[in-house]
Scaffold this active site. Structure first.
Site, PDB file in Angstrom:
ATOM      1  N   GLY A  21       0.832  -1.208   0.000  1.00 40.54           N
ATOM      2  CA  GLY A  21       0.000   0.000   0.000  1.00 40.54           C
ATOM      3  C   GLY A  21       0.859   1.249   0.000  1.00 40.54           C
ATOM      4  O   GLY A  21       2.072   1.186  -0.210  1.00 40.54           O
ATOM      5  N   ASN A  22       0.240   2.381   0.228  1.00 40.44           N
ATOM      6  CA  ASN A  22       0.993   3.642   0.297  1.00 40.44           C
ATOM      7  C   ASN A  22       0.322   4.561   1.307  1.00 40.44           C
ATOM      8  O   ASN A  22      -0.705   4.220   1.886  1.00 40.44           O
ATOM      9  CB  ASN A  22       1.083   4.290  -1.086  1.00 40.44           C
ATOM     10  N   ARG A  23       0.913   5.733   1.508  1.00 34.42           N
ATOM     11  CA  ARG A  23       0.493   6.586   2.622  1.00 34.42           C
ATOM     12  C   ARG A  23      -0.588   7.609   2.248  1.00 34.42           C
ATOM     13  O   ARG A  23      -0.883   8.503   3.033  1.00 34.42           O
ATOM     14  CB  ARG A  23       1.718   7.334   3.167  1.00 34.42           C
ATOM     15  N   SER A  24      -1.168   7.497   1.067  1.00 32.40           N
ATOM     16  CA  SER A  24      -2.153   8.517   0.679  1.00 32.40           C
ATOM     17  C   SER A  24      -3.416   8.421   1.553  1.00 32.40           C
ATOM     18  O   SER A  24      -3.992   7.353   1.721  1.00 32.40           O
ATOM     19  CB  SER A  24      -2.535   8.321  -0.790  1.00 32.40           C
ATOM     20  N   ALA A  54      -3.315   7.628  -5.225  1.00 30.72           N
ATOM     21  CA  ALA A  54      -1.960   7.086  -5.355  1.00 30.72           C
ATOM     22  C   ALA A  54      -2.136   5.629  -5.759  1.00 30.72           C
ATOM     23  O   ALA A  54      -2.656   4.816  -4.984  1.00 30.72           O
ATOM     24  CB  ALA A  54      -1.221   7.210  -4.037  1.00 30.72           C
TER      25      ALA A  54
END
Ligand code: CTP
Length: 432
Positions: A220-223, A291
């Site tokens: 995943g990512n931090r968006s 993102a």
């Protein structure tokens, strides 16, 4: 570079905050403070009953101005008319059952009801009362009357009430009241401007995709989705029909969207691609603020992958598993090279470029390269990092066209940046 226009945040506006007699009056200062922090001027008008729950000095201190509640407090100022004329928005939080009844009956027996009767500004009421009072046909008919006349009456929240009981009737969270109030202000702000988005269909993606590895793990990512949600909100306020494809956006952030925004939850990049392409078959503009993971695991394990290292045998520890990745579609680039709408008009394609800068170039030069690579009509380039871009922090973007030329700059809160981008979108759609 610096001679491009700096898109400005919203103008300060004049807001009357009415406070009626309810235990929830203690929450009014949160609403007043948030409106002032958003840059607006506030005049607070409590009812006599409200002053039994919260003191005038507290309200005056948080408003930065004296408060009055009676029509005879300062007769020379003709306040019963002057306050309503001064207001560009009237918000009543909390609005008691009695206050709703008095407004529905057109009474003007104190300064707040007189203000509501005289003003031509939008009026928003945030009710707070016991469930039985809210559900009583008298209150429900008053609410229906007020809504029919064009006043906004928020639906109260459900939850714990003053006593041991709980049910519908709680004052909506101050955050929600302020969001709806600011949306009302903005919509009255853009009225009469030629670059509204009425009748336009806008698709926005927000959040971050998650690419599953096994049933419990993902890439995943931090968006957070805040910027995308702010864009969806700004477009809806300007009258667009907005659909938001939301990839793992927290419910508390989605709660700030106006009710008119349709939300479609998505999980992976492939799902997002399908949803966005489908929605774009009749969209006037699409904003890819999500993102999107560039890669996904080639295979998803049906069972939880075990830590094999625990199962050492004579040959020593088993090495950690290797996750092979395959490339995801570039959704934004695909919207440009293979438009879902085909020849049937053009969808304006807007992307974001989240950059950190590195030894190969700074944030802007990477943004320019991305503008050429993706071909989006507009690309908002922003610097990201631990204290920049992601989460509840201010944002600053440079907007480029498909040739990497600077079109505009915008900075401030995510709402400020969203408004500026939506202004640009409205302008482009109008000129095309
Ligand atoms: N984007 C997309 N599909 C992808 C990756 C990104 O549609 N598979 C979109 C994003 O929504 C954003 C823009 O492309 O609007 C740029 O995203 P960004 O992460 O900055 O760029 P990448 O294409 O991933 O390039 P890089 O990771 O090399 O910076």
């Amino acid at each position: 570079m610096s001679d491009t226009p700096e898109l400005t945040p919203a103008e300060p506006r004049r807001v009357v905050v009415g406070v009626a007699g309810s235990i929830a009056a203690y929450k009014a200062p949160f609403v007043i403070r948030a409106l002032r922090e958003a840059g607006h001027e506030v005049k607070t008008v409590p009812t006599e009953a409200a002053l039994r729950f919260i003191g005038a000095p507290a309200l005056a201190a948080v408003s930065g101005a004296p408060v009055s509640s009676g029509v005879f407090d300062d007769p020379a100022a003709v306040e019963h008319v002057a306050v309503g004329e001064w207001a560009e928005l009237v918000v009543v939080a909390p609005a008691s059952a009695d206050l709703l009844a008095r407004v529905a009956a057109g009474r003007a027996d104190d300064l707040l009801t007189a203000t509501i009767l005289t003003t031509t500004a939008p009026v928003m009421l945030a009710p707070a009362m016991h469930t039985q009072m809210w559900l009583n046909p008298a209150t429900q008919e008053n609410v229906a009357t007020l809504r029919r006349r064009g006043l906004t009456v928020l639906t109260p929240d459900s939850g714990r009430l003053t006593g041991k009981d709980s049910g519908v009737g709680r004052l909506p969270e101050p955050d929600r009241i302020v969001t709806e109030a600011l949306a009302l202000l903005e919509s009255s702000d853009v009225e009469g401007r030629s670059n509204g988005l009425e009748g336009r269909r806008v698709v926005v993606s927000a959040g971050g995709t998650r690419e599953p590895i096994d049933p419990v793990r993902f890439l995943g990512n931090r968006s957070s989705g805040r910027q995308g949600c702010a864009i969806a909100r700004a477009a809806a306020v300007r009258g667009a029909r907005v659909t938001l494809a939301a990839a793992h956006v927290d419910a508390s952030i989605l709660a700030r969207l106006p009710a008119s925004v349709e939300v479609i939850p998505v999980n992976t990049a492939l799902e997002l691609n399908d949803v966005v392409r489908h929605l774009c078959t009749d969209a006037d503009a699409v904003v890819m603020a999500a993102a999107v993971a560039d890669y996904r695991p080639a295979t998803v394990s049906a069972a939880k992958i075990k830590k094999h290292g625990l199962e050492d045998d004579e040959t020593g520890p088993v090495p950690p598993p290797v996750i092979t990745l395959v490339e995801n579609p570039d959704i934004l680039a695909g919207l440009v090279s293979d438009p879902p709408r085909g020849e049937d008009g053009r969808t304006l394609v807007v992307g974001f470029a989240a950059e950190t800068g590195d030894e190969d170039g700074d944030v802007l030069s990477h943004g320019v390269a991305k503008a050429w690579r993706k071909g989006a009509d507009l690309l908002a380039v922003n610097a990201v990092g631990p204290a920049l871009g992601f989460g509840d922090v201010p944002n600053a973007v440079v907007v480029l066209d498909a040739q990497g030329r600077e079109v505009a700059r915008a900075s401030g809160s995510k709402d400020d940046v969203a408004r500026a981008l939506v202004d640009l979108i409205a302008e482009r759609l109008e000129n095309n």
